[in-house]
Structure formats: structure tokens, C-alpha cells
Design a protein around this motif. Structure first.
Motif, PDB file in Angstrom:
ATOM      1  N   ALA A  16       1.354  -1.286   0.188  1.00  0.00           N
ATOM      2  CA  ALA A  16       0.152   0.129  -0.311  1.00  0.00           C
ATOM      3  C   ALA A  16       0.704   1.313   0.378  1.00  0.00           C
ATOM      4  O   ALA A  16       2.085   1.762   0.880  1.00  0.00           O
ATOM      5  CB  ALA A  16      -1.106  -0.212   0.755  1.00  0.00           C
ATOM      6  N   ASP A  17       0.006   2.780  -1.047  1.00  0.00           N
ATOM      7  CA  ASP A  17       0.677   3.261  -0.317  1.00  0.00           C
ATOM      8  C   ASP A  17       0.071   4.191   0.090  1.00  0.00           C
ATOM      9  O   ASP A  17      -0.442   3.850   1.358  1.00  0.00           O
ATOM     10  CB  ASP A  17       0.846   4.217  -1.972  1.00  0.00           C
ATOM     11  N   ASP A  18       1.252   5.396   0.560  1.00  0.00           N
ATOM     12  CA  ASP A  18       0.812   6.489   1.669  1.00  0.00           C
ATOM     13  C   ASP A  18      -0.521   7.025   1.276  1.00  0.00           C
ATOM     14  O   ASP A  18      -1.934   6.659   2.513  1.00  0.00           O
ATOM     15  CB  ASP A  18       1.148   7.871   1.879  1.00  0.00           C
ATOM     16  N   ALA A  19      -1.190   6.725   0.676  1.00  0.00           N
ATOM     17  CA  ALA A  19      -2.652   7.417   0.408  1.00  0.00           C
ATOM     18  C   ALA A  19      -3.443   5.941   0.236  1.00  0.00           C
ATOM     19  O   ALA A  19      -4.835   6.312   0.783  1.00  0.00           O
ATOM     20  CB  ALA A  19      -3.466   7.860  -1.223  1.00  0.00           C
ATOM     21  N   GLY A  20      -3.013   4.892   0.302  1.00  0.00           N
ATOM     22  CA  GLY A  20      -3.632   3.228   0.376  1.00  0.00           C
ATOM     23  C   GLY A  20      -3.849   2.444   1.693  1.00  0.00           C
ATOM     24  O   GLY A  20      -4.126   1.644   1.629  1.00  0.00           O
TER      25      GLY A  20
END
Length: 251
Positions: A16-20
Motif C-alpha cells: 500500500a502507498d501512503d494514500a492507501g
């Protein structure tokens, strides 16, 4: 046997990236697998969360993404014939059958089409990874006719045994997976990942036997055109060029 639905979830991780990251935590907990591990090379599947986008890649970087609004898997079928479609005829649309139980949602292609045709569909999916992808796709779709879709995470055999008589259903639809023929051409990348995730349904005959115990008007099984009947007792087969729909009349 599927790599994932057999319970070997150690072969998948969530990235997961920061937004997810919040959504990544949710699905990592559901899948009982690591979130953003130091090394992803040892994981066959990578469940990716990039903001609102969710998809799966395998070690060979093949992609499986379910997005009902992009229509890359022919979710929006234009020019359909409504109740004259073979699948609608098999399920008894002309006889007033409206509420359908789909026992094997898969990538949702048939389920979405049935909803587009006006059926009220309840779906069951037993692969945890596919259930996660489907849940995200249903949650973010802009198609109004999909807002009422009911998706359940369950083994179809268990669901049939536990829910018989508890929900109102007119017809049951079943599209079991079977071993891929070695001599057949390699399907596109989505189907390769899909088959690796779900394997094939060894209990298909048992599922059909259980479905036939339900108080419904029709039980319909999708089959390859030249395949044998899953069980004897087919009342009518609606045949296309590649597949057919075997209809069992229950009541």
C-alpha cells in the motif's frame, strides 16, 4: 488447487502507498498476510493498494484488476437482447424469475450482466482475494444498477447449507471452474491470474446437489458446449457457440 483459496495466504502480501495505507491495513488483516514487507520477491501474489485503486499482480507481473466502470472485461454489454438472452431464458426471466443467487461470482462478469438485465443478484465468492477485489469494485462503481448488489464471502457449499430457506431466491446460477486443458491456447493475463487464484471446483457436483434442495424454480449450470452434464436431470439446455446453460427445474 488454488494457491490462495486453499489457505496458503503466506504466498500473498499487501503493498500500500501512503494514500492507501488505511485500506491496506484492512485487507492485510482480512487476508491474514503482511503489509508492506521488506522484500516482496518471495510472495507469489501482491495485492496492491494505490489510493482508491486496488489490483493484484503475480510474480510474472501479470495483472488482475476488477473495475466495473472501466469495462475492460466487457462489463457493460451494449445491444443485449434483454429477456431474450440465453442466460436470461435459462434462469426463467420470462417466467417471472427475478431474484438470482450466483454461487461463483469470480470476476463478476456474469453477475454484472445479470444485474444489467434487471435481475436482483446475490453473489457468493469463496476466494478471499477475489472477494476483496470485488468488494472494492462494488464500493466505488458509479453504475446505479449495481448499488443493490449483495456480495457474500463464503464457500458456496456452506452458504447453501446454512442459508436454505432464509433468503428469497427464484433461481440459482452456477459457473464452476474446471481444469484448464493443456492443449488450449493461453488465455489473456487476467484469466491466468484468476485461474491461479481460484483453481478449479472439485466439489462442483456436491454444490449442485445442494442447490437442487433449495425451494427455487430454476438451477442453471454454465458448461463448455461439449462437456458432459454436471449431474443428470437437465430439463433444457440453451446452447451458444462456446458455452451452454443447463437448466434444472426444481419447482
Amino acid at each position: 488447487m488454488s494457491l490462495v483459496s486453499s489457505g496458503e495466504l503466506k504466498q500473498i502480501c499487501v503493498i500500500a502507498d501512503d494514500a492507501g495505507i488505511s485500506k491496506g491495513h484492512q485487507w492485510a488483516q482480512f487476508l491474514n498476510c503482511p503489509l508492506n514487507p521488506p522484500s516482496v520477491d518471495s510472495y507469489y501474489f501482491r495485492f496492491n493498494v494505490e489510493g482508491e485503486r486496488v489490483y493484484v499482480r503475480d510474480q510474472d507481473k501479470r495483472l488482475l484488476e476488477i473495475d466495473f466502470d472501466k469495462n475492460h472485461l466487457d462489463y457493460e454489454r451494449k445491444g443485449h437482447r434483454g429477456k431474450q438472452e440465453m442466460i436470461a431464458k435459462a434462469l426463467g426471466a420470462a417466467k417471472g424469475c427475478k431474484k438470482v443467487l450466483d454461487l461463483s461470482v469470480g470476476m463478476g462478469i456474469d453477475s454484472v450482466f445479470l444485474t444489467q438485465l434487471g435481475f436482483q443478484v446475490t453473489g457468493v465468492e469463496r476466494s478471499p482475494v477475489l472477494y476483496a477485489l470485488l468488494s472494492e469494485a462494488f464500493a466505488k462503481t458509479q453504475k446505479e444498477y449495481l448499488k443493490s448488489y449483495k456480495l457474500h464471502f463464503a464457500n458456496s457449499l456452506d452458504f447453501l447449507r446454512e442459508q436454505n430457506g432464509k433468503i428469497e431466491i427464484d433461481s440459482i446460477y452456477f459457473d464452476p471452474m474446471y481444469p484448464h486443458k493443456k492443449k488450449s491456447s493461453l488465455p489473456k493475463q487476467e484469466m491466468v491470474v484468476f485461474r491461479d487464484l481460484v483453481g478449479h471446483d472439485d466439489d462442483a457436483a456436491e454444490v449442485l446437489k445442494e442447490a437442487l434442495k433449495w425451494p427455487v424454480k430454476r438451477v442453471v449450470v454454465k458448461r463448455p458446449i461439449h462437456a458432459e452434464q454436471l449431474l443428470p436431470g437437465v430439463i433444457h439446455s440453451f446452447e451458444g457457440k462456446v458455452v451452454r446453460y443447463d437448466s434444472y427445474v426444481v419447482g
